[in-house]
Design a protein around this motif. Sequence first.
Motif, mmCIF file in Angstrom:
data_model
loop_
_atom_site.group_PDB
_atom_site.id
_atom_site.type_symbol
_atom_site.label_atom_id
_atom_site.label_comp_id
_atom_site.label_asym_id
_atom_site.label_seq_id
_atom_site.Cartn_x
_atom_site.Cartn_y
_atom_site.Cartn_z
ATOM 1 N N GLU A 40 0.819 -1.207 0.000
ATOM 2 C CA GLU A 40 0.000 0.000 0.000
ATOM 3 C C GLU A 40 0.855 1.260 0.000
ATOM 4 N N GLY A 41 1.905 1.282 0.803
ATOM 5 C CA GLY A 41 2.771 2.460 0.862
ATOM 6 C C GLY A 41 3.430 2.755 -0.463
ATOM 7 N N THR A 42 3.858 1.712 -1.147
ATOM 8 C CA THR A 42 4.507 1.892 -2.440
ATOM 9 C C THR A 42 3.522 2.450 -3.461
ATOM 10 N N SER A 43 2.322 1.922 -3.487
ATOM 11 C CA SER A 43 1.341 2.425 -4.454
ATOM 12 C C SER A 43 0.954 3.867 -4.126
ATOM 13 N N GLN A 44 0.919 4.231 -2.856
ATOM 14 C CA GLN A 44 0.640 5.620 -2.493
ATOM 15 C C GLN A 44 1.776 6.527 -2.952
ATOM 16 N N ALA A 45 3.009 6.050 -2.826
ATOM 17 C CA ALA A 45 4.155 6.837 -3.281
ATOM 18 C C ALA A 45 4.092 7.044 -4.789
ATOM 19 N N VAL A 46 3.730 6.005 -5.521
ATOM 20 C CA VAL A 46 3.594 6.118 -6.972
ATOM 21 C C VAL A 46 2.493 7.112 -7.319
ATOM 22 N N GLU A 47 1.402 7.097 -6.592
ATOM 23 C CA GLU A 47 0.314 8.047 -6.824
ATOM 24 C C GLU A 47 0.795 9.475 -6.618
ATOM 25 N N ARG A 48 1.608 9.704 -5.602
ATOM 26 C CA ARG A 48 2.129 11.057 -5.337
ATOM 27 C C ARG A 48 3.069 11.503 -6.454
ATOM 28 N N ILE A 49 3.890 10.588 -6.956
ATOM 29 C CA ILE A 49 4.789 10.928 -8.058
ATOM 30 C C ILE A 49 3.974 11.300 -9.296
#
Length: 105
Positions: A40-49
């Motif tokens: 989940e954290g990784t996908s949230q980081a990708v969303e922010r990018i």
Amino acid sequence: MTHDPGAELATKRATLESQLEWLRQPPEPGSIGFGKRVGEGTSQAVERITAVSAEEKLQAMLTDVKRAQSKLVAGTYGRCDECGAEIGAERLEARPWATRCMRHA
């Protein structure tokens, strides 16, 4: 339907400013994390990018809208910033914030 560039530009500006405000909201503290597995954290980081790229595009469009609004006030709306030629009516109807003719777009 009557083409009212002033109203269309005001609406577009308000929409863009609202979208930018939403994108600029910081993530919840501790909501982004990187672990050994994709999660989940990784996908949230990708969303922010991805949001950063979207923000840049929205900001560029907002700059164009503000420029078109200032041209409207100055009486130069519908004229190309590069060559001074008239911007086609069809282009202005499709993109009221256009500040350049098709040749210089």
